[in-house]
Design a protein around this motif. Structure first.
Motif, mmCIF file in Angstrom:
data_model
loop_
_atom_site.group_PDB
_atom_site.id
_atom_site.type_symbol
_atom_site.label_atom_id
_atom_site.label_comp_id
_atom_site.label_asym_id
_atom_site.label_seq_id
_atom_site.Cartn_x
_atom_site.Cartn_y
_atom_site.Cartn_z
ATOM 1 N N ALA A 249 0.847 -1.194 0.000
ATOM 2 C CA ALA A 249 0.000 0.000 0.000
ATOM 3 C C ALA A 249 0.880 1.241 0.000
ATOM 4 O O ALA A 249 2.008 1.227 0.508
ATOM 5 N N VAL A 250 0.361 2.321 -0.566
ATOM 6 C CA VAL A 250 1.116 3.580 -0.610
ATOM 7 C C VAL A 250 1.039 4.265 0.748
ATOM 8 O O VAL A 250 0.061 4.124 1.484
ATOM 9 N N GLU A 251 2.093 5.011 1.089
ATOM 10 C CA GLU A 251 2.155 5.703 2.375
ATOM 11 C C GLU A 251 1.674 7.142 2.298
ATOM 12 O O GLU A 251 1.411 7.767 3.334
ATOM 13 N N VAL B 10 11.791 -0.455 -7.333
ATOM 14 C CA VAL B 10 10.639 0.448 -7.358
ATOM 15 C C VAL B 10 9.503 -0.219 -8.126
ATOM 16 O O VAL B 10 9.670 -0.628 -9.277
ATOM 17 N N LEU B 11 8.344 -0.311 -7.489
ATOM 18 C CA LEU B 11 7.188 -0.960 -8.100
ATOM 19 C C LEU B 11 6.187 0.054 -8.640
ATOM 20 O O LEU B 11 5.616 -0.143 -9.708
ATOM 21 N N VAL B 12 5.961 1.122 -7.891
ATOM 22 C CA VAL B 12 5.023 2.171 -8.298
ATOM 23 C C VAL B 12 5.666 3.525 -8.011
ATOM 24 O O VAL B 12 6.215 3.736 -6.924
ATOM 25 N N GLN B 13 5.582 4.411 -8.975
ATOM 26 C CA GLN B 13 6.117 5.758 -8.806
ATOM 27 C C GLN B 13 4.975 6.764 -8.862
ATOM 28 O O GLN B 13 4.235 6.839 -9.839
ATOM 29 N N LEU B 14 4.811 7.525 -7.766
ATOM 30 C CA LEU B 14 3.848 8.615 -7.747
ATOM 31 C C LEU B 14 4.513 9.891 -8.263
ATOM 32 O O LEU B 14 5.742 10.034 -8.211
ATOM 33 N N ASP B 15 3.705 10.810 -8.756
ATOM 34 C CA ASP B 15 4.230 12.076 -9.277
ATOM 35 C C ASP B 15 4.900 12.856 -8.142
ATOM 36 O O ASP B 15 4.269 13.169 -7.125
ATOM 37 N N GLN C 150 8.982 8.317 -0.230
ATOM 38 C CA GLN C 150 7.658 7.731 -0.040
ATOM 39 C C GLN C 150 6.854 7.709 -1.337
ATOM 40 O O GLN C 150 5.951 6.892 -1.490
ATOM 41 N N LYS C 151 7.175 8.611 -2.247
ATOM 42 C CA LYS C 151 6.480 8.637 -3.536
ATOM 43 C C LYS C 151 6.852 7.433 -4.401
ATOM 44 O O LYS C 151 6.149 7.130 -5.373
ATOM 45 N N ALA C 152 7.932 6.758 -4.055
ATOM 46 C CA ALA C 152 8.357 5.563 -4.793
ATOM 47 C C ALA C 152 8.103 4.340 -3.909
ATOM 48 O O ALA C 152 8.775 4.144 -2.895
ATOM 49 N N LEU C 153 7.109 3.522 -4.282
ATOM 50 C CA LEU C 153 6.791 2.310 -3.520
ATOM 51 C C LEU C 153 7.769 1.215 -3.916
ATOM 52 O O LEU C 153 7.826 0.813 -5.086
ATOM 53 N N LYS C 154 8.539 0.708 -2.934
ATOM 54 C CA LYS C 154 9.579 -0.287 -3.203
ATOM 55 C C LYS C 154 9.216 -1.630 -2.577
ATOM 56 O O LYS C 154 8.462 -1.699 -1.607
ATOM 57 N N ALA C 155 9.772 -2.680 -3.147
ATOM 58 C CA ALA C 155 9.529 -4.033 -2.635
ATOM 59 C C ALA C 155 10.269 -4.212 -1.314
ATOM 60 O O ALA C 155 11.490 -4.049 -1.267
ATOM 61 N N PRO C 156 9.569 -4.568 -0.218
ATOM 62 C CA PRO C 156 10.240 -4.751 1.069
ATOM 63 C C PRO C 156 11.063 -6.037 1.144
ATOM 64 O O PRO C 156 11.913 -6.182 2.015
ATOM 65 N N PRO D 170 -3.363 7.586 1.178
ATOM 66 C CA PRO D 170 -2.524 6.712 2.009
ATOM 67 C C PRO D 170 -3.291 5.443 2.407
ATOM 68 O O PRO D 170 -4.445 5.507 2.825
ATOM 69 N N GLY D 171 -2.650 4.306 2.246
ATOM 70 C CA GLY D 171 -3.281 3.030 2.574
ATOM 71 C C GLY D 171 -3.923 2.332 1.395
ATOM 72 O O GLY D 171 -4.404 1.199 1.540
ATOM 73 N N THR D 172 -3.943 2.975 0.222
ATOM 74 C CA THR D 172 -4.508 2.325 -0.963
ATOM 75 C C THR D 172 -3.653 1.116 -1.344
ATOM 76 O O THR D 172 -2.442 1.235 -1.535
ATOM 77 N N VAL D 173 -4.286 -0.061 -1.453
ATOM 78 C CA VAL D 173 -3.559 -1.288 -1.779
ATOM 79 C C VAL D 173 -3.209 -1.293 -3.258
ATOM 80 O O VAL D 173 -4.067 -1.060 -4.119
ATOM 81 N N VAL D 174 -1.946 -1.571 -3.541
ATOM 82 C CA VAL D 174 -1.445 -1.584 -4.914
ATOM 83 C C VAL D 174 -1.473 -2.999 -5.484
ATOM 84 O O VAL D 174 -1.954 -3.233 -6.590
ATOM 85 N N ALA D 175 -0.956 -3.965 -4.733
ATOM 86 C CA ALA D 175 -0.888 -5.359 -5.173
ATOM 87 C C ALA D 175 -0.445 -6.201 -3.979
ATOM 88 O O ALA D 175 -0.074 -5.674 -2.926
#
Length: 375
Positions: free
Chosen positions: A75-77, A98-103, A165-171, A189-194
């Motif tokens: 989820a995004v922070e 990096v899995l998802v990149q926010l603007d 935080q704008k870049a969601l990375k694999a933990p 914040p908290g939106t599930v991505v995958a």
């Protein structure tokens, strides 16, 4: 004269016939009962097997659910607009990628401003420090410049953290699932991505009754499989809940699979679980099909030689005390002796003393029998 003789003869025959009918009706039931009593009963065809002693391999059976040792819902922070999705469904991703990149264009502009402010603050601090050593500046002015530098550095680090935080990375490394967002979508914040699951290392969660919890230990070997007949996966117990659920009277147990590099077991999968206990030798057993359950208890039919030296075999009803059941066998606690022969199939038409003949063309003792949940 002749007429009298004929009439007398007819009358005699009529009286005799009536007497015969009366006699037959009077003794008919007794005659029929005697005929059936002396008629030999046909022998019933049954399958039979000897009572045996085996090495009993007890165990605790349960139903479990597989889950990844490392598995999360990503989820995004921070809120923002999705700029780029950098993965495909079922792709293997590495830790830190990096899995998802926010603007983050605004944050990067703020970062440049913060870097410039920090450099300016450092220059002012150097000049103020030089003037102070010559006595041209006060301690208060010097402390103010130091505080300005610290504030500029704090803003710089905050902007870096926001950009990170704008870049969601694999933990951790694992297999990622289907994306639940789209490019251009505004997320909170908290939106599930995958979902991200490490399929190489799997755990199994299951429960056992409180009556057997004293037999479950940390490090105990466990077998897993999709069915009781296929328990080819192995593992060991790594956790036992210290609390019994007061509603179900069950205890939660967790085990770790030894190896799942072939990824045959997936999170959420239904699994049969068996905890093997130490074997017990010389346990008296019979096939489960031999035991008949009634309102008066469990019993079996014992095959014996016919009484009085007559040829053939008969059966005797023997009540038994049945213990555990496993793999098509029932443990007999009392009532039978090893070596005795019992009926294992065809009991539905039998009664005590009935003659039987044995036909073991079909070995019912080898037919699959589902094991109970707990043994």
């Amino acid at each position: 004269m002749k007429r009298r003789i004929v009439v007398s003869l007819v009358a005699f025959l009529a009286v005799g016939l009536c007497a015969a009918l009366v006699w037959f009706n009077f003794f008919r039931d007794k005659l029929i009962a005697d005929i059936f009593a002396n008629m030999p009963r046909p022998a019933q065809t049954v399958a039979a097997s000897d009572v045996k002693t085996v090495t009993w391999r007890p165990g605790i059976a349960a139903i479990g659910t597989a889950r990844a040792e490392n598995g999360v819902e990503l989820a995004v922070e921070i809120s923002g607009v999705v700029k780029d999705i950098r993965f495909s469904p079922n792709q293997r991703v590495e830790k830190g990628s990096v899995l998802v990149q926010l603007d983050d264009a605004v944050e990067r502009a703020d970062l440049i401003d913060a870097e410039a402010a920090l450099e300016l603050g450092k220059s002012n601090l150097a000049r103020t420090s030089a003037l102070r050593t010559r006595g041209f500046d006060t301690q208060a002015q010097f402390d103010q410049v130091v505080a300005q530098v610290a504030t500029a550095r704090s803003k710089l680090e905050r902007y870096k953290a926001v950009i990170d935080q704008k870049a969601l990375k694999a933990p951790f490394s694992g297999t990622i699932g289907i994306a639940r967002i789209n490019p251009g979508q505004y997320v909170q914040p908290g939106t599930v991505v995958a979902t991200l699951q490490d399929l190489d290392s799997m755990k199994v969660d299951f429960t056992v009754p409180e009556q057997v919890i004293d037999k479950v230990k940390i490090g105990q070997p466990v077998r897993f499989g999709a069915s009781d007949a296929d328990l080819g996966r192995t593992g060991k117990i790594i956790g036992i809940d210290p609390r019994i659920d007061p509603q179900t009277r069950l205890v939660s147990v967790q085990a770790l699979l030894d190896d799942n590099r072939d990824r045959a077991i997936v999170p959420g999968q239904f699994l049969r679980v068996r905890i093997d206990l130490p074997p017990e030798p010389n346990v008296v057993t019979v096939p489960q099909t031999a035991v008949v359950t009634s309102l008066y208890g469990d019993y079996v039919y014992l095959v014996e030689d016919a009484a009085g030296g007559k040829p053939g075999l008969t059966v005797k009803q023997v009540f038994v005390k049945v213990g555990r059941r496993d793999g098509g066998l029932s443990e007999v606690v009392s009532g039978l002796t090893p070596g005795e022969r019992i009926v294992v199939s065809g009991q539905n038409k039998l009664q005590a003393g009935a003659p039987v003949k044995i036909d073991n063309a079909i070995d019912v003792t080898t037919l699959p029998v589902r094991s109970p949940t707990t043994r």
